[in-house]
Design an enzyme around this catalytic site. Structure first.
Site, short mmCIF file in Angstrom:
data_model
loop_
_atom_site.label_atom_id
_atom_site.label_comp_id
_atom_site.label_asym_id
_atom_site.label_seq_id
_atom_site.Cartn_x
_atom_site.Cartn_y
_atom_site.Cartn_z
N TYR A 153 17.00 49.99 -35.69
CA TYR A 153 16.45 48.84 -34.94
C TYR A 153 15.95 47.76 -35.91
CZ TYR A 153 13.38 46.47 -31.52
OH TYR A 153 12.76 45.55 -30.71
N LYS A 157 17.27 43.89 -36.35
CA LYS A 157 16.38 42.74 -36.14
C LYS A 157 16.27 41.90 -37.42
CE LYS A 157 15.39 43.47 -31.80
NZ LYS A 157 15.89 42.54 -30.79
P1 NAI Z 1 13.80 46.17 -21.87
O1 NAI Z 1 14.39 47.49 -22.23
O2 NAI Z 1 12.72 46.11 -20.84
O3 NAI Z 1 14.96 45.16 -21.43
C1 NAI Z 1 16.13 45.04 -22.18
C2 NAI Z 1 17.12 44.20 -21.43
O4 NAI Z 1 18.33 44.15 -22.19
C3 NAI Z 1 17.48 44.76 -20.07
O5 NAI Z 1 17.62 43.70 -19.15
C4 NAI Z 1 18.85 45.41 -20.33
O6 NAI Z 1 19.67 45.41 -19.18
C5 NAI Z 1 19.42 44.49 -21.37
N1 NAI Z 1 20.48 45.10 -22.16
C6 NAI Z 1 20.41 46.22 -22.93
N2 NAI Z 1 21.62 46.47 -23.47
C7 NAI Z 1 22.45 45.49 -23.04
C8 NAI Z 1 23.83 45.21 -23.24
N3 NAI Z 1 24.61 46.00 -23.99
N4 NAI Z 1 24.36 44.12 -22.65
C9 NAI Z 1 23.59 43.32 -21.85
N5 NAI Z 1 22.29 43.54 -21.62
C10 NAI Z 1 21.73 44.62 -22.20
O7 NAI Z 1 13.33 45.54 -23.25
P2 NAI Z 1 12.24 44.40 -23.58
O8 NAI Z 1 11.03 45.09 -24.08
O9 NAI Z 1 12.14 43.42 -22.49
O10 NAI Z 1 12.95 43.75 -24.86
C11 NAI Z 1 13.69 42.54 -24.83
C12 NAI Z 1 13.98 42.12 -26.26
O11 NAI Z 1 12.76 41.94 -26.96
C13 NAI Z 1 14.79 43.16 -27.04
O12 NAI Z 1 15.69 42.49 -27.89
C14 NAI Z 1 13.73 43.85 -27.86
O13 NAI Z 1 14.25 44.41 -29.02
C15 NAI Z 1 12.78 42.70 -28.15
N6 NAI Z 1 11.43 43.11 -28.52
C16 NAI Z 1 10.65 43.84 -27.65
C17 NAI Z 1 9.37 44.21 -28.02
C18 NAI Z 1 8.46 45.00 -27.13
O14 NAI Z 1 7.38 45.38 -27.59
N7 NAI Z 1 8.80 45.23 -25.87
C19 NAI Z 1 8.84 43.85 -29.34
C20 NAI Z 1 9.73 43.09 -30.16
C21 NAI Z 1 10.98 42.74 -29.74
#
Ligand code: NAI
Length: 245
Positions: A153, A157
């Site tokens: 991961y 990133k």
């Molecule tokens: P989440 O798991 O709640 O949502 C992820 C979203 O990405 C979902 O809508 C899912 O359908 C979509 N997704 C996953 N694989 C996919 C694919 N192959 N094609 C299309 N869509 C796909 O995750 P969250 O927490 O909302 O994270 C969103 C972004 O923020 C991610 O890139 C994550 O790495 C980043 N992030 C999150 C943090 C956190 O603490 N939640 C911290 C830092 C970054």
């Protein structure tokens, strides 16, 4: 008059969590939003829940370049050319490095890094022709400082940061701005699985003393996508409660 009136925004992974909050903020700012997620029904439901009209949901796996091209063609036909791309889709497959399987490495890199390449590649030519566009990549503080148990991961990133800075340099002369946003810990499905003890320990390492909300990221995206950020490109902006100071 809102700052993004008349603009089309595409948010990958916009069906829930941070992506949904980003879609909501962009819609509130006047943009029409294409919500892209693996699950088409969830994408459509998210699009229908946004403020204003004309939003659409699309099923697409960002790691599949052929499918991305088809989806982008379809959505540009239906909504018009995309002005703002937010590469938000991301997954984790955590494991300590010595036990990390090749599939865990490949899956995370395919979605988090190649997914951003696929989407940006499918849209950049049109943005270059129109001499305007915004690309925002959702990276993570983990891509800056690393994290035990997340070598795949963190690598994905950190890769996004290099990607952002490189395309910012390449595309600036064509009127396209590219920035990265580095959230710290944000309360979503992704962080819901953390054990309570770990959450308390993490809170103690965050100067603002808590996890952020998806809206905290949405507000930053709205700013960076809009005219107030017109002289900002190639930056990595953290939204992490001070965790990485
Ligand atoms: P989440 O798991 O709640 O949502 C992820 C979203 O990405 C979902 O809508 C899912 O359908 C979509 N997704 C996953 N694989 C996919 C694919 N192959 N094609 C299309 N869509 C796909 O995750 P969250 O927490 O909302 O994270 C969103 C972004 O923020 C991610 O890139 C994550 O790495 C980043 N992030 C999150 C943090 C956190 O603490 N939640 C911290 C830092 C970054």
């Amino acid at each position: 008059m809102k700052e993004l009136d008349g603009q089309i925004a595409l948010v990958t992974g916009g069906s829930r969590g941070i992506g949904l909050a980003i879609a909501q903020e962009l819609a509130r700012a006047g943009a029409r939003v294409a919500v892209v997620a693996r699950n088409g029904e969830a994408a459509e439901a998210a699009a229908a829940s946004l403020e204003g009209t004309g939003h659409r949901g699309y099923a697409c796996d960002v790691s599949e370049s052929a499918g991305v091209k088809v989806t982008v063609g379809k959505l540009e036909e239906e909504l018009g050319p995309v002005d703002i791309l937010v590469n938000n889709a991301g997954i984790t497959r955590d494991n300590i490095f010595i036990r990390m399987k090749e599939e865990e490495w490949d899956e995370v890199l395919a979605v988090n890094l190649k997914g951003a390449f696929n989407m940006t590649h499918a849209l950049a030519r049109g943005m270059m022709r129109r001499r305007s566009g915004v690309v925002l990549n959702i990276t993570s503080v983990v891509g800056i400082v690393g994290n035990a148990g997340q070598a795949n991961y963190a690598a994905s990133k950190a890769g996004l940061i290099g990607f952002t800075k490189s395309i910012a340099k390449e595309l600036a002369s064509r009127g396209i701005r590219c920035n990265a946003i580095a959230p710290g810990f944000i309360t979503t499905d992704m962080t819901a699985e953390l054990p309570e003890a770990a959450v308390e320990e993490l809170h103690s390492r965050i100067p603002l003393g808590r996890f952020g909300d998806p809206e905290d990221v949405g507000g930053l995206v709205r700013f960076l996508a809009g005219p107030a950020a017109r002289y900002i490109t190639g930056q990595v902006v953290a939204v992490d409660g001070g965790m990485a100071i």
